[in-house]
Write a protein that holds these residues in place. Structure first.
Motif, PDB file in Angstrom:
ATOM      1  N   GLN A 171       0.828  -1.205   0.000  1.00 48.10           N
ATOM      2  CA  GLN A 171       0.000   0.000   0.000  1.00 48.10           C
ATOM      3  C   GLN A 171       0.861   1.252   0.000  1.00 48.10           C
ATOM      4  N   ASP A 172       1.938   1.264   0.799  1.00 49.41           N
ATOM      5  CA  ASP A 172       2.840   2.414   0.822  1.00 49.41           C
ATOM      6  C   ASP A 172       3.448   2.647  -0.552  1.00 49.41           C
ATOM      7  N   TYR A 173       3.835   1.558  -1.207  1.00 45.53           N
ATOM      8  CA  TYR A 173       4.420   1.686  -2.546  1.00 45.53           C
ATOM      9  C   TYR A 173       3.419   2.354  -3.494  1.00 45.53           C
ATOM     10  N   CYS A 174       2.209   1.858  -3.500  1.00 44.62           N
ATOM     11  CA  CYS A 174       1.193   2.418  -4.397  1.00 44.62           C
ATOM     12  C   CYS A 174       0.902   3.884  -4.077  1.00 44.62           C
ATOM     13  N   CYS A 175       0.834   4.214  -2.792  1.00 43.67           N
ATOM     14  CA  CYS A 175       0.506   5.590  -2.383  1.00 43.67           C
ATOM     15  C   CYS A 175       1.608   6.562  -2.786  1.00 43.67           C
ATOM     16  N   VAL A 176       2.857   6.200  -2.527  1.00 42.78           N
ATOM     17  CA  VAL A 176       3.966   7.111  -2.847  1.00 42.78           C
ATOM     18  C   VAL A 176       4.078   7.294  -4.352  1.00 42.78           C
ATOM     19  N   ARG A 177       3.979   6.207  -5.101  1.00 46.66           N
ATOM     20  CA  ARG A 177       4.109   6.311  -6.554  1.00 46.66           C
ATOM     21  C   ARG A 177       2.967   7.143  -7.158  1.00 46.66           C
ATOM     22  N   SER A 178       1.757   6.955  -6.673  1.00 49.02           N
ATOM     23  CA  SER A 178       0.635   7.735  -7.206  1.00 49.02           C
ATOM     24  C   SER A 178       0.725   9.197  -6.781  1.00 49.02           C
ATOM     25  N   GLN A 179       1.301   9.466  -5.603  1.00 48.94           N
ATOM     26  CA  GLN A 179       1.458  10.848  -5.150  1.00 48.94           C
ATOM     27  C   GLN A 179       2.320  11.650  -6.112  1.00 48.94           C
ATOM     28  N   SER A 180       3.382  11.039  -6.625  1.00 50.71           N
ATOM     29  CA  SER A 180       4.263  11.756  -7.559  1.00 50.71           C
ATOM     30  C   SER A 180       3.490  12.190  -8.799  1.00 50.71           C
ATOM     31  N   GLU A 181       2.661  11.304  -9.322  1.00 49.89           N
ATOM     32  CA  GLU A 181       1.908  11.648 -10.526  1.00 49.89           C
ATOM     33  C   GLU A 181       0.784  12.632 -10.211  1.00 49.89           C
ATOM     34  N   TRP A 182       0.250  12.579  -8.993  1.00 54.06           N
ATOM     35  CA  TRP A 182      -0.744  13.565  -8.587  1.00 54.06           C
ATOM     36  C   TRP A 182      -0.134  14.963  -8.533  1.00 54.06           C
ATOM     37  N   LEU A 183       1.125  15.060  -8.115  1.00 55.80           N
ATOM     38  CA  LEU A 183       1.772  16.367  -7.997  1.00 55.80           C
ATOM     39  C   LEU A 183       1.989  17.042  -9.348  1.00 55.80           C
ATOM     40  N   VAL A 184       2.038  16.276 -10.427  1.00 55.84           N
ATOM     41  CA  VAL A 184       2.263  16.876 -11.744  1.00 55.84           C
ATOM     42  C   VAL A 184       0.977  16.980 -12.544  1.00 55.84           C
ATOM     43  N   ARG A 185      -0.162  16.748 -11.904  1.00 55.37           N
ATOM     44  CA  ARG A 185      -1.428  16.688 -12.629  1.00 55.37           C
ATOM     45  C   ARG A 185      -1.759  18.001 -13.332  1.00 55.37           C
ATOM     46  N   SER A 186      -1.330  19.138 -12.780  1.00 55.25           N
ATOM     47  CA  SER A 186      -1.679  20.436 -13.362  1.00 55.25           C
ATOM     48  C   SER A 186      -0.610  20.960 -14.317  1.00 55.25           C
ATOM     49  N   LEU A 187       0.467  20.203 -14.502  1.00 52.93           N
ATOM     50  CA  LEU A 187       1.569  20.672 -15.339  1.00 52.93           C
ATOM     51  C   LEU A 187       1.390  20.217 -16.779  1.00 52.93           C
ATOM     52  N   SER A 188       1.747  21.082 -17.696  1.00 53.73           N
ATOM     53  CA  SER A 188       1.736  20.714 -19.105  1.00 53.73           C
ATOM     54  C   SER A 188       3.032  19.975 -19.439  1.00 53.73           C
ATOM     55  N   PRO A 189       3.073  19.249 -20.558  1.00 55.32           N
ATOM     56  CA  PRO A 189       4.342  18.631 -20.968  1.00 55.32           C
ATOM     57  C   PRO A 189       5.469  19.653 -21.094  1.00 55.32           C
ATOM     58  N   GLU A 190       5.118  20.881 -21.539  1.00 57.07           N
ATOM     59  CA  GLU A 190       6.141  21.922 -21.652  1.00 57.07           C
ATOM     60  C   GLU A 190       6.656  22.337 -20.275  1.00 57.07           C
ATOM     61  N   ASP A 191       5.742  22.461 -19.293  1.00 58.52           N
ATOM     62  CA  ASP A 191       6.167  22.772 -17.922  1.00 58.52           C
ATOM     63  C   ASP A 191       7.174  21.744 -17.428  1.00 58.52           C
ATOM     64  N   MET A 192       6.933  20.500 -17.755  1.00 54.27           N
ATOM     65  CA  MET A 192       7.726  19.408 -17.197  1.00 54.27           C
ATOM     66  C   MET A 192       9.084  19.249 -17.863  1.00 54.27           C
ATOM     67  N   MET A 193       9.373  20.105 -18.846  1.00 52.20           N
ATOM     68  CA  MET A 193      10.689  20.112 -19.496  1.00 52.20           C
ATOM     69  C   MET A 193      11.632  21.169 -18.926  1.00 52.20           C
ATOM     70  N   VAL A 194      11.110  22.111 -18.142  1.00 49.60           N
ATOM     71  CA  VAL A 194      11.893  23.289 -17.757  1.00 49.60           C
ATOM     72  C   VAL A 194      12.900  22.933 -16.667  1.00 49.60           C
ATOM     73  N   GLN A 195      14.119  23.420 -16.837  1.00 51.89           N
ATOM     74  CA  GLN A 195      15.179  23.349 -15.820  1.00 51.89           C
ATOM     75  C   GLN A 195      15.749  24.753 -15.715  1.00 51.89           C
ATOM     76  N   SER A 196      15.304  25.498 -14.700  1.00 55.95           N
ATOM     77  CA  SER A 196      15.568  26.936 -14.648  1.00 55.95           C
ATOM     78  C   SER A 196      16.884  27.309 -13.980  1.00 55.95           C
ATOM     79  N   CYS A 197      17.562  26.347 -13.358  1.00 52.73           N
ATOM     80  CA  CYS A 197      18.879  26.594 -12.784  1.00 52.73           C
ATOM     81  C   CYS A 197      19.609  25.251 -12.728  1.00 52.73           C
TER      82      CYS A 197
END
Length: 415
Positions: free
Chosen positions: A13-39
């Motif tokens: 259960q911990d494995y499933c929760c942590v892994r799904s949390q990561s994808e939940w955190l990027v739910r509002s980001l566009s593919p372009e957002d997810m390419m940016v490395q600002s520093c």
């Protein structure tokens, strides 16, 4: 490896929760957002999703699952961060140039590894490999926090300064409680992780330390209190600064914490947050954050106090419950500062990041996780508003170079 043991339902259960949390955190980001490395210190969100998956594939599936077939042969080196014993790796500052593999392929990589991990967990693992699963989950929680700090910096550098979470704060956030001084008798005390629950290798071994009697502030320094330091010429007075700190202030032109700014022709400060920009008056009573060790030390000198040692901090926090404004609260910014020892901001200590007496890194490539960074870093304690609650504890040692400001780092005074 020896006879496998049945993995507890809680670990699955911990494995499933942590892994799904990561994808939940990027739910509002566009593919372009997810390419940016600002520093150079940051990484693209897409890379965080891939690297955390790489950890399970490299240290679990490749070693404990003989029939596992890697998703892509080049991912072993492409998404390696710094494990030289595993493979070479691309230069960190170039991670944003990886337009391929695509986001869809990275998400397929996560599903491929998760499916294989599900089979591995249900077949059973020896205790050593089970501990690697737990380590991998805590590693991913570290990257969840880094993902949010990195996307905040990415949106800050965007001329539009968009919000990650487009929700207003209460107007204003709760006012600070009065600052009190808590007394500690000192003496011969113990620090370091105790018990059989998970910890990183740098939290061990538990060992005695001698402390003089000391006082610790009941809460972190607020934005309003830090503004008083700025208004008193804090960034123009070299006597308040360590030599390297003064050089850093001059070379970078620092005059305020990171993410503070004033619109042209106005006097009031604005503060950029993961929820967008807000007037200073809205956030005046929240804990100041995104200050470097140099700024924290200079503020302490200006106030006639000092920063705590990490041993003092841990002794003060040892019996406190792990609660406060952490990631699960979804505020994503320090709240009105209170008497909690956990959450809101990582608190700089005056302690250099070194191994405890008798420290031994993990064997093999995993020994590179913490031990090889024990130079030119200072310890921070307590977690922040983007730290998962199940990831933090009193003995947890975070560490960053002295000029780091993009982390949610703040100040608690000692005397």
């Amino acid at each position: 490896m020896g006879q496998g043991v049945v993995i507890s339902d809680s670990l699955v259960q911990d494995y499933c929760c942590v892994r799904s949390q990561s994808e939940w955190l990027v739910r509002s980001l566009s593919p372009e957002d997810m390419m940016v490395q600002s520093c150079p210190e940051a990484s693209p969100a897409k890379w965080h999703l891939a690297h955390t998956t790489w950890f399970f594939e490299t240290f679990l599936l490749r070693e404990a699952s003989p029939d596992y077939r890697p998703f892509h042969p080049d991912f072993l080196w492409l998404f390696n961060s710094y494990y030289n014993a595993v493979s070479d790796q691309p230069e960190k500052k170039l991670r944003a140039v990886f337009s391929r593999p695509s986001l869809a392929e990275i998400l397929a990589y996560r599903r491929h590894v998760d499916d294989a991990m599900a089979g591995l967990l249900h077949r059973g693992l020896p205790p050593e490999m089970e501990q690697r699963v737990v380590l991998g989950l805590h590693h991913e929680q570290q990257h969840q926090e880094l993902l949010l700090t990195d996307i905040k910096h990415a949106f800050w550098t965007n001329p539009l300064r968009p919000a990650y979470l487009d929700l207003p704060f209460e107007q204003p956030l709760s006012p600070s409680e009065n600052l009190d001084w808590r007394q500690y008798e000192g003496g011969v005390l113990e620090i370091g992780h105790r018990g059989s629950t998970f910890c990183f290798d740098n939290e061990l071994p538990r060992h005695p330390v001698y402390l003089q009697p000391f006082q610790l502030a009941s809460r972190p320094v607020s934005c309003g209190e830090y503004l008083a330091f700025m208004n008193d010429g804090g960034y123009e007075r070299p006597e308040l600064w360590l030599s390297e700190g003064w050089q850093t202030v001059q070379s970078h032109g620092w005059r305020s914490p990171l993410y503070w700014y004033r619109e042209e022709g106005t006097e009031e400060w604005q503060i950029f947050t993961l929820r967008g920009s807000f007037p200073f008056s809205v956030l005046e009573h929240t804990a100041v954050c995104h200050v470097s060790y140099f700024e924290a030390d200079a503020y302490a000198r200006w106030s006639g106090r000092r920063l705590p040692t990490e041993a003092e901090w841990e002794v003060a926090a040892a019996e406190k419950p792990v609660c406060g404004n952490l990631l699960e609260q979804n505020l994503l910014h320090p709240a009105g500062v209170s008497g909690q020892m956990f959450g809101d901001v990582w608190e700089w200590t005056v302690s250099a990041y070194l191994g405890y007496p008798g420290f031994h890194a993990l064997p093999g490539a995993l020994g590179e996780y913490n031990g090889k960074f024990m130079a030119n870093q200072m310890v921070l304690r307590g977690g922040s508003c983007v730290t998962p609650q199940t990831h933090i504890r009193a003995s947890y040692r975070n560490f960053f170079p002295t000029a780091t400001r993009w982390q949610f780092s703040g100040i608690r005074l000692a005397s």
